[in-house]
Design a protein around this motif. Structure first.
Motif, short mmCIF file in Angstrom:
data_model
loop_
_atom_site.label_atom_id
_atom_site.label_comp_id
_atom_site.label_asym_id
_atom_site.label_seq_id
_atom_site.Cartn_x
_atom_site.Cartn_y
_atom_site.Cartn_z
N MET A 1 0.85 -1.19 0.00
CA MET A 1 0.00 0.00 0.00
C MET A 1 0.89 1.24 0.00
N ALA A 2 0.62 2.15 -0.93
CA ALA A 2 1.50 3.30 -1.11
C ALA A 2 1.23 4.46 -0.15
N ASP A 3 -0.04 4.71 0.19
CA ASP A 3 -0.33 5.90 0.98
C ASP A 3 -1.61 5.73 1.80
N ARG A 4 -1.88 6.74 2.63
CA ARG A 4 -2.99 6.68 3.57
C ARG A 4 -4.35 6.68 2.86
N ALA A 5 -4.49 7.44 1.78
CA ALA A 5 -5.77 7.48 1.07
C ALA A 5 -6.11 6.10 0.50
N GLY B 1 6.15 5.52 5.08
CA GLY B 1 6.86 6.79 5.26
C GLY B 1 6.15 7.71 6.22
N GLY B 2 5.94 8.96 5.79
CA GLY B 2 5.30 9.94 6.65
C GLY B 2 3.80 9.78 6.75
N GLN B 3 3.23 8.76 6.10
CA GLN B 3 1.79 8.58 6.13
C GLN B 3 1.38 7.36 6.95
N SER B 4 2.21 6.96 7.89
CA SER B 4 1.90 5.79 8.70
C SER B 4 0.70 6.06 9.61
N ALA B 5 0.03 4.98 10.03
CA ALA B 5 -1.16 5.11 10.87
C ALA B 5 -1.35 3.84 11.69
N ALA B 6 -2.04 3.99 12.82
CA ALA B 6 -2.41 2.86 13.66
C ALA B 6 -3.82 3.14 14.19
N VAL B 7 -4.79 2.31 13.80
CA VAL B 7 -6.19 2.56 14.14
C VAL B 7 -6.76 1.39 14.93
N ASP B 8 -7.27 1.68 16.15
CA ASP B 8 -7.83 0.65 17.03
C ASP B 8 -9.30 0.35 16.74
N ASP B 9 -10.00 1.21 16.03
CA ASP B 9 -11.41 1.03 15.65
C ASP B 9 -12.28 0.54 16.81
N GLY B 10 -12.23 1.23 17.92
CA GLY B 10 -13.13 0.91 19.03
C GLY B 10 -12.59 -0.10 20.03
N GLU B 11 -11.51 -0.78 19.70
CA GLU B 11 -10.87 -1.65 20.69
C GLU B 11 -10.20 -0.73 21.72
N PRO B 12 -9.93 -1.23 22.93
CA PRO B 12 -9.26 -0.36 23.92
C PRO B 12 -7.96 0.22 23.35
N GLY B 13 -7.71 1.50 23.62
CA GLY B 13 -6.56 2.22 23.06
C GLY B 13 -5.25 1.47 23.20
N ARG C 1 7.03 -2.79 11.63
CA ARG C 1 8.34 -2.15 11.85
C ARG C 1 9.41 -3.19 12.15
N HIS C 2 9.06 -4.16 12.99
CA HIS C 2 10.02 -5.21 13.38
C HIS C 2 10.48 -6.01 12.17
N GLN C 3 9.61 -6.16 11.18
CA GLN C 3 9.95 -6.91 9.96
C GLN C 3 10.66 -6.03 8.93
N ASP C 4 10.90 -4.75 9.27
CA ASP C 4 11.58 -3.79 8.38
C ASP C 4 10.84 -3.66 7.05
N LEU C 5 9.52 -3.43 7.16
CA LEU C 5 8.68 -3.29 5.97
C LEU C 5 8.38 -1.82 5.70
N GLU C 6 8.07 -1.52 4.47
CA GLU C 6 7.71 -0.16 4.06
C GLU C 6 6.65 -0.28 2.97
N GLY C 7 5.66 0.62 3.00
CA GLY C 7 4.60 0.57 1.99
C GLY C 7 3.71 -0.65 2.17
N VAL C 8 3.32 -0.93 3.44
CA VAL C 8 2.51 -2.12 3.75
C VAL C 8 1.34 -1.74 4.65
N LEU C 9 0.16 -2.28 4.31
CA LEU C 9 -1.04 -2.12 5.13
C LEU C 9 -1.35 -3.46 5.78
N ALA C 10 -1.59 -3.44 7.09
CA ALA C 10 -2.04 -4.63 7.81
C ALA C 10 -3.45 -4.35 8.32
N THR C 11 -4.38 -5.27 8.06
CA THR C 11 -5.74 -5.13 8.56
C THR C 11 -6.13 -6.40 9.30
N VAL C 12 -6.97 -6.25 10.31
CA VAL C 12 -7.53 -7.42 11.01
C VAL C 12 -9.00 -7.14 11.26
#
Length: 197
Positions: free
Chosen positions: A27-31, A57-69, A81-92
Motif C-alpha cells: 500500500m502506497a499511501d494513507r488514502a 513513510g510519513g503517512q503511517s497510521a495505527a487505528v484501534d477502531d473501538g478496541e481499547p486504546g 516495523r520489526h519486519q523492516d517493511l515499508e509501503g505495507v497495510l495490515a488489517t484485522v
C-alpha cells in the motif's frame, strides 16, 4: 534493508470464539489504505472491529477502531516495523465471540494475526531510486542512451536543444558509480543538473 510485499497474504485465527481475519498487502499511501479498509467493511459487514496499521513513510497510521486504546493498531504497526517493511497495510477484521480477551489478549491476537499473514507474504527488497539529469552534446547521446539501458535505468525524459538533456531513474546504490563512468566516457563534456532545472 527495507522490504515491501509483492502480493497480499492472509491469516485467520480463532481465539476464545472470536475470529481474527488478518491481511497484509502492499500500500502506497494513507488514502489508498482508507479505501482498502472501507472495502473490507463491505466484505465483512458483521465484523465488530476492523483495526489497521499502515507503514508508509510519513503517512503511517495505527487505528484501534473501538478496541481499547493501544491494543490493536499500535501492536500491528510494531510487527510491520520489526519486519523492516515499508509501503505495507495490515488489517484485522474481528468477529466478537462473546468472551472478552482483556488488553493483553487483544494485543497478542492482533499481533499474531498480522505475524501469521506475514509468514506467507512474498517480500521484495525495496530499492530507493534516484533521478539524475545531464546535458550532453548530440555526439554523446547514443553513448549515454546505451549506458542508461545497460544500467537497467528508466529513461524518463529527453529534450533536444543546444545540448541533449536526459533524465533517468536508477537504484540509488548505483548512482555514484554510474555518474563516474559517464564522466570518464564523456571526457568533461557531460553536465549534471538537478532534475527539473
Amino acid at each position: 534493508m527495507p522490504h515491501t510485499l509483492a502480493a497480499p497474504a492472509h491469516s485467520e485465527l480463532v481465539i476464545k470464539k472470536s475470529r481474527f481475519i488478518g491481511c497484509v498487502q502492499p500500500m502506497a499511501d494513507r488514502a489508498s489504505a482508507q479505501a482498502a479498509v472501507d472495502a473490507l467493511w463491505k466484505q465483512h459487514p458483521g465484523a465488530a472491529h476492523i483495526c489497521w496499521a499502515l507503514l508508509a513513510g510519513g503517512q503511517s497510521a495505527a487505528v484501534d477502531d473501538g478496541e481499547p486504546g493501544g491494543t490493536a493498531g499500535r501492536p500491528m504497526l510494531d510487527v510491520l516495523r520489526h519486519q523492516d517493511l515499508e509501503g505495507v497495510l495490515a488489517t484485522v477484521a474481528r468477529y466478537f465471540g462473546g468472551v472478552k480477551l482483556g488488553a493483553g489478549g487483544l494485543v497478542r491476537a492482533y499481533t499474531d494475526a498480522v505475524a501469521q499473514a506475514l509468514l506467507t507474504a512474498p517480500k521484495v527488497v525495496l530499492q530507493r531510486m534516484k533521478t539524475l539529469q545531464c546535458h550532453v552534446p548530440y555526439a554523446l547521446e547514443g553513448l549515454l542512451r546505451r549506458e542508461i539501458d545497460a544500467a537497467g535505468a528508466d529513461l524518463t525524459e529527453v529534450q533536444h536543444g543546444t545540448l541533449v538533456t536526459l533524465q533517468f531513474c536508477l537504484p540509488e546504490a548505483q548512482a555514484a558509480a554510474f555518474i563516474e563512468r559517464i564522466n570518464d566516457a564523456g571526457q568533461g563534456r557531460v553536465g549534471w543538473t538537478q532534475p527539473g532545472t
